[in-house]
Design a protein around this motif. Sequence first.
Motif, PDB file in Angstrom:
ATOM      1  N   ARG A 245       3.800 -13.677  74.770  1.00  0.00           N
ATOM      2  CA  ARG A 245       2.681 -13.514  73.844  1.00  0.00           C
ATOM      3  C   ARG A 245       2.568 -14.759  72.965  1.00  0.00           C
TER       4      ARG A 245
ATOM      5  N   ASN B 194      10.741  -6.866  79.894  1.00  0.00           N
ATOM      6  CA  ASN B 194      10.505  -5.427  79.736  1.00  0.00           C
ATOM      7  C   ASN B 194      11.654  -4.631  80.345  1.00  0.00           C
TER       8      ASN B 194
ATOM      9  N   ASP C 137       0.259  -7.943  66.321  1.00  0.00           N
ATOM     10  CA  ASP C 137       1.045  -6.774  66.719  1.00  0.00           C
ATOM     11  C   ASP C 137       1.918  -6.268  65.576  1.00  0.00           C
TER      12      ASP C 137
ATOM     13  N   GLU D 161       2.054  -1.794  65.496  1.00  0.00           N
ATOM     14  CA  GLU D 161       2.170  -1.301  66.861  1.00  0.00           C
ATOM     15  C   GLU D 161       3.496  -1.738  67.484  1.00  0.00           C
ATOM     16  N   TRP D 162       3.954  -2.938  67.113  1.00  0.00           N
ATOM     17  CA  TRP D 162       5.183  -3.501  67.676  1.00  0.00           C
ATOM     18  C   TRP D 162       6.109  -3.974  66.573  1.00  0.00           C
ATOM     19  N   GLU D 163       7.406  -3.896  66.860  1.00  0.00           N
ATOM     20  CA  GLU D 163       8.443  -4.535  66.063  1.00  0.00           C
ATOM     21  C   GLU D 163       9.185  -5.468  67.014  1.00  0.00           C
ATOM     22  N   PHE D 164       9.431  -6.682  66.565  1.00  0.00           N
ATOM     23  CA  PHE D 164      10.131  -7.659  67.386  1.00  0.00           C
ATOM     24  C   PHE D 164      11.462  -7.997  66.736  1.00  0.00           C
TER      25      PHE D 164
ATOM     26  N   ALA E 198       6.473   2.471  66.031  1.00  0.00           N
ATOM     27  CA  ALA E 198       6.255   1.168  66.671  1.00  0.00           C
ATOM     28  C   ALA E 198       7.145   0.993  67.887  1.00  0.00           C
ATOM     29  N   LYS E 199       6.616   0.292  68.878  1.00  0.00           N
ATOM     30  CA  LYS E 199       7.417  -0.087  70.045  1.00  0.00           C
ATOM     31  C   LYS E 199       8.260  -1.293  69.652  1.00  0.00           C
ATOM     32  N   ARG E 200       9.450  -1.429  70.244  1.00  0.00           N
ATOM     33  CA  ARG E 200      10.349  -2.530  69.913  1.00  0.00           C
ATOM     34  C   ARG E 200      10.495  -3.449  71.116  1.00  0.00           C
ATOM     35  N   ALA E 201      10.543  -4.745  70.838  1.00  0.00           N
ATOM     36  CA  ALA E 201      10.724  -5.726  71.908  1.00  0.00           C
ATOM     37  C   ALA E 201      11.659  -6.835  71.435  1.00  0.00           C
TER      38      ALA E 201
ATOM     39  N   VAL F 188       1.481 -11.965  68.398  1.00  0.00           N
ATOM     40  CA  VAL F 188       2.668 -11.334  67.818  1.00  0.00           C
ATOM     41  C   VAL F 188       2.411 -10.974  66.359  1.00  0.00           C
TER      42      VAL F 188
END
Length: 96
Positions: free
Chosen positions: A37, A29, A45, A50-53, A2-5, A42
Amino acid sequence: MAKRARIRYANKTDRKNPHERITHVGGVNPDGKPWKRSIDQVVKDIESSEWEFYVEENGRRVGVVWATHNGHKYIKTTADDVQPDNVLPLLAECPG
């Protein structure tokens, strides 16, 4: 993987229900461009892996997960128990 944000901002409404108060979150970014978002996006995601926040305050990093209250999906930090959130409402408003 997963991508992290990092979530740095949150748009909030004046609703009394804390599970519905935050409508959007955002951050910056690596290239310096801001992102924003909706909570629905979120949640999708996170569900898709796909994403971790996460949020980071005073050097402490805390993950963000989704939960359900009365059929309504919302996000909260992993440090929270029953309450919907202890950090996200404290974030500054999303710019723009």
